[in-house]
Scaffold this active site. Structure first.
Site, PDB file in Angstrom:
ATOM      1  N   ASP A 137       0.995  -1.305   0.023  1.00  0.00           N
ATOM      2  CA  ASP A 137       0.123  -0.044   0.033  1.00  0.00           C
ATOM      3  C   ASP A 137       0.875   1.153   0.166  1.00  0.00           C
ATOM      4  OD1 ASP A 137      -2.473  -1.206   0.032  1.00  0.00           O
ATOM      5  OD2 ASP A 137      -2.776  -0.931   2.231  1.00  0.00           O
ATOM      6  N   ARG A 187      -0.977  -0.816  -8.757  1.00  0.00           N
ATOM      7  CA  ARG A 187      -2.250  -0.349  -8.359  1.00  0.00           C
ATOM      8  C   ARG A 187      -2.396   1.141  -8.496  1.00  0.00           C
ATOM      9  NH1 ARG A 187      -3.724  -1.263  -2.398  1.00  0.00           N
ATOM     10  NH2 ARG A 187      -3.948  -3.488  -3.299  1.00  0.00           N
TER      11      ARG A 187
HETATM   12  C1  LIG Z   1      -8.217  -1.422  -3.917  1.00  0.00           C
HETATM   13  C2  LIG Z   1      -8.083  -0.023  -3.506  1.00  0.00           C
HETATM   14  C3  LIG Z   1      -6.740   0.037  -2.804  1.00  0.00           C
HETATM   15  C4  LIG Z   1      -6.600   1.221  -2.309  1.00  0.00           C
HETATM   16  N1  LIG Z   1      -5.173   1.634  -1.803  1.00  0.00           N
HETATM   17  C5  LIG Z   1      -4.672   3.034  -1.497  1.00  0.00           C
HETATM   18  C6  LIG Z   1      -3.277   3.061  -0.818  1.00  0.00           C
HETATM   19  O1  LIG Z   1      -2.740   2.397  -0.876  1.00  0.00           O
HETATM   20  N2  LIG Z   1      -3.269   4.588  -0.688  1.00  0.00           N
HETATM   21  C7  LIG Z   1      -4.065   5.477  -0.955  1.00  0.00           C
HETATM   22  O2  LIG Z   1      -3.660   6.727  -0.620  1.00  0.00           O
HETATM   23  N3  LIG Z   1      -5.180   5.243  -1.068  1.00  0.00           N
HETATM   24  C8  LIG Z   1      -5.855   3.844  -1.487  1.00  0.00           C
HETATM   25  N4  LIG Z   1      -6.946   3.651  -1.928  1.00  0.00           N
HETATM   26  C9  LIG Z   1      -7.977   4.837  -1.835  1.00  0.00           C
HETATM   27  C10 LIG Z   1      -8.055   5.846  -2.970  1.00  0.00           C
HETATM   28  O3  LIG Z   1      -6.866   6.537  -2.925  1.00  0.00           O
HETATM   29  C11 LIG Z   1      -9.316   6.703  -2.796  1.00  0.00           C
HETATM   30  O4  LIG Z   1      -9.101   7.462  -1.600  1.00  0.00           O
HETATM   31  C12 LIG Z   1     -10.618   6.116  -2.956  1.00  0.00           C
HETATM   32  O5  LIG Z   1     -10.766   5.033  -3.648  1.00  0.00           O
HETATM   33  C13 LIG Z   1     -11.774   7.245  -3.160  1.00  0.00           C
HETATM   34  O6  LIG Z   1     -11.412   7.528  -4.653  1.00  0.00           O
HETATM   35  P1  LIG Z   1     -12.337   7.151  -5.763  1.00  0.00           P
HETATM   36  O7  LIG Z   1     -11.400   6.663  -6.870  1.00  0.00           O
HETATM   37  O8  LIG Z   1     -13.360   6.026  -5.393  1.00  0.00           O
HETATM   38  O9  LIG Z   1     -13.280   8.310  -6.182  1.00  0.00           O
HETATM   39  P2  LIG Z   1     -14.118   9.348  -5.649  1.00  0.00           P
HETATM   40  O10 LIG Z   1     -14.249  10.465  -6.482  1.00  0.00           O
HETATM   41  O11 LIG Z   1     -13.532   9.533  -4.078  1.00  0.00           O
HETATM   42  O12 LIG Z   1     -15.523   8.447  -5.526  1.00  0.00           O
HETATM   43  C14 LIG Z   1     -16.256   8.055  -6.529  1.00  0.00           C
HETATM   44  C15 LIG Z   1     -17.607   7.313  -6.198  1.00  0.00           C
HETATM   45  O13 LIG Z   1     -17.174   6.378  -5.319  1.00  0.00           O
HETATM   46  C16 LIG Z   1     -17.954   6.246  -4.145  1.00  0.00           C
HETATM   47  N5  LIG Z   1     -17.068   6.135  -3.101  1.00  0.00           N
HETATM   48  C17 LIG Z   1     -15.885   6.458  -2.893  1.00  0.00           C
HETATM   49  N6  LIG Z   1     -15.487   6.749  -1.456  1.00  0.00           N
HETATM   50  C18 LIG Z   1     -16.641   6.041  -0.966  1.00  0.00           C
HETATM   51  C19 LIG Z   1     -16.785   5.782   0.534  1.00  0.00           C
HETATM   52  N7  LIG Z   1     -15.801   5.922   1.434  1.00  0.00           N
HETATM   53  N8  LIG Z   1     -17.702   5.273   1.061  1.00  0.00           N
HETATM   54  C20 LIG Z   1     -18.974   5.155  -0.094  1.00  0.00           C
HETATM   55  N9  LIG Z   1     -18.843   5.434  -1.227  1.00  0.00           N
HETATM   56  C21 LIG Z   1     -17.577   5.902  -1.863  1.00  0.00           C
HETATM   57  C22 LIG Z   1     -19.092   7.384  -4.207  1.00  0.00           C
HETATM   58  O14 LIG Z   1     -20.183   6.993  -4.895  1.00  0.00           O
HETATM   59  C23 LIG Z   1     -18.160   8.400  -4.836  1.00  0.00           C
HETATM   60  O15 LIG Z   1     -18.975   9.425  -5.652  1.00  0.00           O
HETATM   61  C24 LIG Z   1      -7.359   2.593  -2.585  1.00  0.00           C
HETATM   62  C25 LIG Z   1      -8.537   2.410  -2.973  1.00  0.00           C
HETATM   63  C26 LIG Z   1      -9.044   1.214  -3.468  1.00  0.00           C
HETATM   64  C27 LIG Z   1     -10.263   1.221  -4.173  1.00  0.00           C
END
Ligand SMILES: Cc1cc2nc3c(=O)[nH]c(=O)nc-3n(C[C@H](O)[C@H](O)[C@H](O)COP(=O)(O)OP(=O)(O)OC[C@H]3O[C@@H](n4cnc5c(N)ncnc54)[C@H](O)[C@@H]3O)c2cc1C
Length: 311
Positions: A137, A187
């Site tokens: 991560d 990722r």
């Molecule tokens: C498999 C995976 C691994 C990850 N690993 C890391 C990592 O190692 N380091 C790191 O900094 N980040 C990590 N993240 C988190 C990532 O950086 C984002 O903070 C997170 O995925 C929200 O961004 P988004 O791309 O979904 O877009 P956004 O624009 O934030 O969300 C898009 C849509 O997704 C839905 N959504 C998003 N978040 C939520 C929530 N919490 N609850 C409910 N619905 C939600 C909503 O419908 C929202 O409108 C990871 C995410 C995933 C999916």
């Protein structure tokens, strides 16, 4: 940036808030919606259910920022137990593990990088013996160089080890170019941490544009992109770019977090895409939960109800 994200992430650093929130049982609605349980058994059960539905998973034993060697050792042991349990259930072809270096010693004064590397090696070896892989991560920007340095060392013996890059950081497009080579699993996520403007885009549109630029680099490259987002626009764009660059299904994958857009997760799996669900488990769910709440402040009323009712 949504209005509440910054204050929420800052509030999350308060010890008072942490103490109050951490007293909630994992079974309370809001925690349980993001974390299936605290034990290896709960994690393996959640894995088994998702695998039965045609999805694959990556598991994260929750914990971060440890300054305690014993705690780091406990975390390593938790991963070894998990890998053994997954292996016993025949699940390791469908389940890998995600590891935060700060949970396995990266912040220990002076010896941090060495301890984290050795601990990560132990987990990578166990994962390989079990027939699966590890992804490191990525935490806040102060750790990016150190984490990528550990990744380079690990990949000498375990080239299958995956990396995470965050589109929010200015540097990430260049990091994608450096890591888009054959055999490299990357990722791509937007980034969950509060970052200063000298290193990170602050505007959501700018982060999304960066995400698309990075997607192009990874999908055009020779590596294995892992597209980690719940954003419907990013998922659509990734699908179109995969076609444009002649990527067949299975030469990249989608990833989403446990409990977020499960219907979309199932839909993508049903269309033949590799859909990996990130399952966090364990007792140290506080930091993870607060980052998820900050991303979706509309969950706040649900959260406050959980706090008050303590169910
Ligand atoms: C498999 C995976 C691994 C990850 N690993 C890391 C990592 O190692 N380091 C790191 O900094 N980040 C990590 N993240 C988190 C990532 O950086 C984002 O903070 C997170 O995925 C929200 O961004 P988004 O791309 O979904 O877009 P956004 O624009 O934030 O969300 C898009 C849509 O997704 C839905 N959504 C998003 N978040 C939520 C929530 N919490 N609850 C409910 N619905 C939600 C909503 O419908 C929202 O409108 C990871 C995410 C995933 C999916």
């Amino acid at each position: 940036m949504p209005l509440l994200r910054q204050p929420l992430l800052m509030l999350a650093r308060s010890e008072h808030v942490k103490n109050a929130v951490s007293r909630m049982p994992v079974s309370s609605g809001i925690v349980h919606s993001y974390v299936p349980g605290e034990t290896t058994e709960a994690a393996v059960e959640a894995t088994s259910r998702l695998v039965d539905d045609g999805l694959v998973v990556t598991l994260d034993y929750l914990g971060e920022d440890t300054l305690d060697v014993e705690q780091a050792d406990t975390t390593v042991q938790a991963y070894l137990d998990l890998l053994e349990a997954l292996s016993a259930r025949g699940l390791t072809r469908k389940a890998e593990v995600s590891v935060k270096l700060s949970a396995i010693g990266q912040f220990l004064p002076e010896i941090g990088d060495k301890v984290a590397l050795e601990n990560a090696r132990t987990i990578c070896r166990a994962a390989r013996n079990a027939g699966t892989t590890v992804t490191l991560d990525m935490e806040d920007h102060t750790t990016t160089d150190r984490t990528l340095a550990v990744l380079r060392e690990l990949r000498k013996d375990f080239p299958e080890t995956g990396a995470v890059l965050q589109a929010a950081l200015h540097r990430t497009e260049a990091d994608c170019r450096a890591l888009a080579h054959e055999g490299s699993r990357v990722r791509l996520c937007k980034g969950a941490y509060l970052e200063p403007e000298d290193v990170a885009f602050q505007d959501r549109i700018e982060i999304d544009k960066s995400y698309v630029r990075c997607l192009k680099v990874l999908l055009a490259g020779q590596g294995y992109p892992m597209i980690a987002t719940h954003d419907p626009r990013m998922v659509d764009i990734a699908g179109s770019l995969a076609s444009r660059y002649g990527r067949a299904q299975g030469t990249y994958e989608f990833q989403m977090l446990y409990g977020i857009r499960p219907t979309e997760q199932q839909r993508l799996a049903d269309t033949g895409e590799t859909m990996r669900v990130y399952i966090p488990y364990g007792t140290e769910w506080y930091g993870y939960l607060m980052r998820r709440l900050a991303e979706k402040p509309s969950n706040l009323s649900f959260f406050v109800r959980s706090l008050v009712s303590k169910k």
